[in-house]
Design an enzyme around this catalytic site. Structure first.
Site, PDB file in Angstrom:
ATOM      1  CE  LYS A 246     -47.459 -11.535  35.298  1.00 52.68           C
ATOM      2  NZ  LYS A 246     -46.381 -10.895  34.678  1.00 52.68           N
ATOM      3  CB  CYS A 300     -42.727 -11.352  39.102  1.00 52.21           C
ATOM      4  SG  CYS A 300     -42.853  -9.513  38.974  1.00 52.21           S
TER       5      CYS A 300
HETATM    6  N1  SAJ Z   1     -32.950 -16.279  37.818  1.00 50.89           N
HETATM    7  C1  SAJ Z   1     -31.898 -17.393  37.904  1.00 50.89           C
HETATM    8  N2  SAJ Z   1     -31.602 -17.852  36.766  1.00 50.89           N
HETATM    9  C2  SAJ Z   1     -32.054 -17.641  35.380  1.00 50.89           C
HETATM   10  C3  SAJ Z   1     -33.108 -16.630  35.306  1.00 50.89           C
HETATM   11  C4  SAJ Z   1     -33.403 -15.853  36.533  1.00 50.89           C
HETATM   12  O1  SAJ Z   1     -31.684 -17.499  38.937  1.00 50.89           O
HETATM   13  O2  SAJ Z   1     -31.610 -18.311  34.643  1.00 50.89           O
HETATM   14  C5  SAJ Z   1     -33.223 -15.579  38.908  1.00 50.89           C
HETATM   15  C6  SAJ Z   1     -33.145 -14.003  38.844  1.00 50.89           C
HETATM   16  O3  SAJ Z   1     -31.922 -13.737  39.394  1.00 50.89           O
HETATM   17  C7  SAJ Z   1     -34.160 -13.229  39.620  1.00 50.89           C
HETATM   18  C8  SAJ Z   1     -35.287 -14.199  39.240  1.00 50.89           C
HETATM   19  O4  SAJ Z   1     -34.764 -15.454  38.956  1.00 50.89           O
HETATM   20  O5  SAJ Z   1     -33.755 -13.565  41.166  1.00 50.89           O
HETATM   21  C9  SAJ Z   1     -36.251 -13.648  38.644  1.00 50.89           C
HETATM   22  O6  SAJ Z   1     -35.711 -12.772  37.468  1.00 50.89           O
HETATM   23  P1  SAJ Z   1     -36.104 -12.878  36.077  1.00 50.89           P
HETATM   24  O7  SAJ Z   1     -35.212 -11.980  35.401  1.00 50.89           O
HETATM   25  O8  SAJ Z   1     -36.273 -14.132  35.493  1.00 50.89           O
HETATM   26  O9  SAJ Z   1     -37.557 -12.272  35.853  1.00 50.89           O
HETATM   27  P2  SAJ Z   1     -38.342 -10.821  36.676  1.00 50.89           P
HETATM   28  O10 SAJ Z   1     -38.656 -11.359  38.028  1.00 50.89           O
HETATM   29  O11 SAJ Z   1     -37.460  -9.553  36.690  1.00 50.89           O
HETATM   30  O12 SAJ Z   1     -39.629 -10.707  35.918  1.00 50.89           O
HETATM   31  C10 SAJ Z   1     -40.455 -11.795  35.511  1.00 50.89           C
HETATM   32  C11 SAJ Z   1     -40.483 -11.883  34.066  1.00 50.89           C
HETATM   33  N3  SAJ Z   1     -41.245 -13.142  33.662  1.00 50.89           N
HETATM   34  C12 SAJ Z   1     -40.777 -14.254  32.813  1.00 50.89           C
HETATM   35  O13 SAJ Z   1     -39.581 -13.930  32.357  1.00 50.89           O
HETATM   36  C13 SAJ Z   1     -41.840 -15.190  32.501  1.00 50.89           C
HETATM   37  C14 SAJ Z   1     -41.245 -10.706  33.409  1.00 50.89           C
HETATM   38  O14 SAJ Z   1     -41.619 -10.922  32.018  1.00 50.89           O
HETATM   39  C15 SAJ Z   1     -42.527 -10.464  34.142  1.00 50.89           C
HETATM   40  O15 SAJ Z   1     -43.232  -9.197  33.611  1.00 50.89           O
HETATM   41  C16 SAJ Z   1     -42.282 -10.076  35.626  1.00 50.89           C
HETATM   42  O16 SAJ Z   1     -41.564 -11.551  36.149  1.00 50.89           O
HETATM   43  C17 SAJ Z   1     -43.581 -10.009  36.181  1.00 50.89           C
HETATM   44  O17 SAJ Z   1     -44.005  -9.077  36.622  1.00 50.89           O
HETATM   45  O18 SAJ Z   1     -44.533 -10.974  36.365  1.00 50.89           O
END
Ligand code: SAJ
Length: 441
Positions: A246, A300
């Protein structure tokens, strides 16, 4: 178990043997003693879910609609009351319908304290403290709260993102100290949630899941439970590996976003469009650069990598650097706003978006909200704040998108919400644009 001791000592003893990777195969054997009960979901199964937040509530209501008798537990009286009325306290597509149907069918009830059950699912927050050390007080409290009602034959699962060793060293330890024979009579496993906010209900069922017991019996029992309602593959391992899986997933994403964010700052200085560079670089068959943004938010990805850094600071150099790059990005954006504001006589800044990512209402650890707060303090000009997912916010006065853009001379894009994409490009004519998401290319 020798391998676990070796891992636990890794920070203090550099020559300690490495983790034994051969343990990923789980031996199939029935738990000792009497034939144990079935842990498959259905009307016979009683499940107690401790923590009714973004993970606990969808899980509880899903299990309710699978016919289980679900007893949800939360410390907040408001949350308990809202759920028992068949309503929800968080925004997540279709969750309202699921909770309503589980509550109306009498399959989901919320309360302040746990009751006897066959399966206990602990889904409580694991934040970091100001010094970036993990705060496990809520996991401890959740484990202690079930002690009066845990019986022989129960399965206890931790779903909260946790530092390596938490399932055994906190949850199982508390049960052992209370006199339970963990692994033989009470089964304890870690099963990290993996759902993406905004797609929780789909991913809860479709994603592959990793299940790691504190011993093989526990893994086997937990596998049976998850396999009965997850359509993705459910894969067994030990609890420490599952915990590390994780943390690795979210650190992987953090490091890759940090790469994109670093690139965006380098390209800006060089006068190159980072969006063009990424689009073209990604035409290479083995390159997949993520998208830069105003920083990384949510509870996360911006948090979990610190659990790895805290456990082994001398080796977690890249993971720490990524956190620092992503944490620095909001300051870089503020600096760009400052430069733009110095170019106009009466700056009016339209800030588009407050949430931590597109199409959600969640402001937790949001770089967008952090930037807007800092701009309020910096007093660079008039701020017009737009967040289509909120009708009202006690901290921010909100303005409609069209009104804010029409009045502003600086437009700062912080979140790539769908409604923002529909904005007519002419509306941005003759305005200074700081587009942290590459929305209006
Ligand atoms: N972000 C960027 N650029 C990208 C992708 C995301 O700047 O190319 C930013 C987003 O805007 C946001 C942050 O990253 O601020 C996180 O967003 P996210 O959509 O990537 O992830 P979370 O936090 O909503 O969910 C993550 C997920 N983990 C992964 O993709 C590895 C999800 O599957 C997990 O369940 C969750 O964390 C968790 O609970 O751990």
């Amino acid at each position: 178990m020798a391998t676990d001791t070796a891992t636990a000592n890794a920070t203090t003893n550099a020559s300690a043997p490495q983790v034994d990777l051969s343990r990923t195969q789980i031996r199939k054997r029935a738990p000792t003693g009497e034939r144990r009960r079935s842990f498959r979901t259905g009307p016979e199964l009683r499940v107690c879910v401790v923590g009714l937040g973004y993970i606990g509530l969808p899980t509880a209501s899903l299990l309710g609609t699978k016919g289980c008798q679900v007893h949800g537990v939360d410390v907040s009286p408001d949350v308990v009351e809202t759920i028992n009325a068949g309503r929800i306290h968080i925004e997540e597509p279709d969750l309202d319908l699921l909770v309503k149907s589980a509550v109306q069918a009498g399959r989901l009830k919320a309360h302040h304290t746990p009751v006897e059950a066959d399966v206990f699912v602990l889904a409580v927050p694991t934040p970091i403290m100001a010094d970036k050390q993990p705060d496990l007080t809520m996991v401890e409290a959740a484990a202690r709260s079930i002690l009066p009602v845990v019986r022989k034959g129960n399965l206890v699962i931790l779903e909260s993102t946790s530092p390596v060793g938490t399932t055994d060293g906190v949850v199982a330890r508390i049960l052992r100290e209370a006199g339970h024979n963990v692994g033989e009579e009470v089964f304890v496993a870690y099963c990290p949630e993996r759902v993406l906010p905004g797609r929780i209900l789909t991913e809860l069922v479709e994603n592959d899941r990793i299940v790691g017991g504190v011993n093989d019996n526990s893994t086997e029992v937990a596998l049976e439970f998850y396999q009965s309602f997850v359509r993705g593959e459910v894969i067994g391992t030990d609890s420490r590996s599952a915990e590390m899986v994780k943390l690795s997933e979210n650190s992987f994403r953090d490091v890759n976003i940090a790469f994109a964010n670093e690139l965006s700052m380098i390209c800006a200085r060089a006068g190159i469009s980072v969006w063009e560079v990424i689009r073209l670089a990604n035409r290479h068959p083995r390159v997949n650069i993520l998208q830069p943004g105003p920083g990384v938010g949510g509870h996360c990805i911006a948090v979990d990598p610190w659990f790895i850094v805290a456990s082994d600071p001398s080796h977690a150099r890249l993971i720490r650097a990524a956190r620092e790059v992503n944490d620095h990005k909001p300051h870089w954006v503020i600096e760009r706003v400052r430069q733009c504001a110095s170019q106009v006589r009466e700056p009016v800044i339209a800030c588009l978006g407050l949430s931590f990512k597109a199409d959600v209402d969640d402001l937790r650890e949001s770089p967008a909200a952090e930037i807007v707060r800092e701009l309020q303090r910096a007093n660079l000009g008039e701020l017009l704040i737009v967040e289509p997912h909120l009708l009202f916010h006690p901290e921010f006065e909100l303005t409609r998108l069209e009104d804010a853009v029409a009045k502003a001379n600086i437009v700062l894009v912080l979140v790539d919400h769908k409604p923002f994409k529909k904005l007519r490009r002419e509306a941005l004519h003759e305005k200074l644009l700081i587009d942290t998401r590459g929305l209006y290319l």
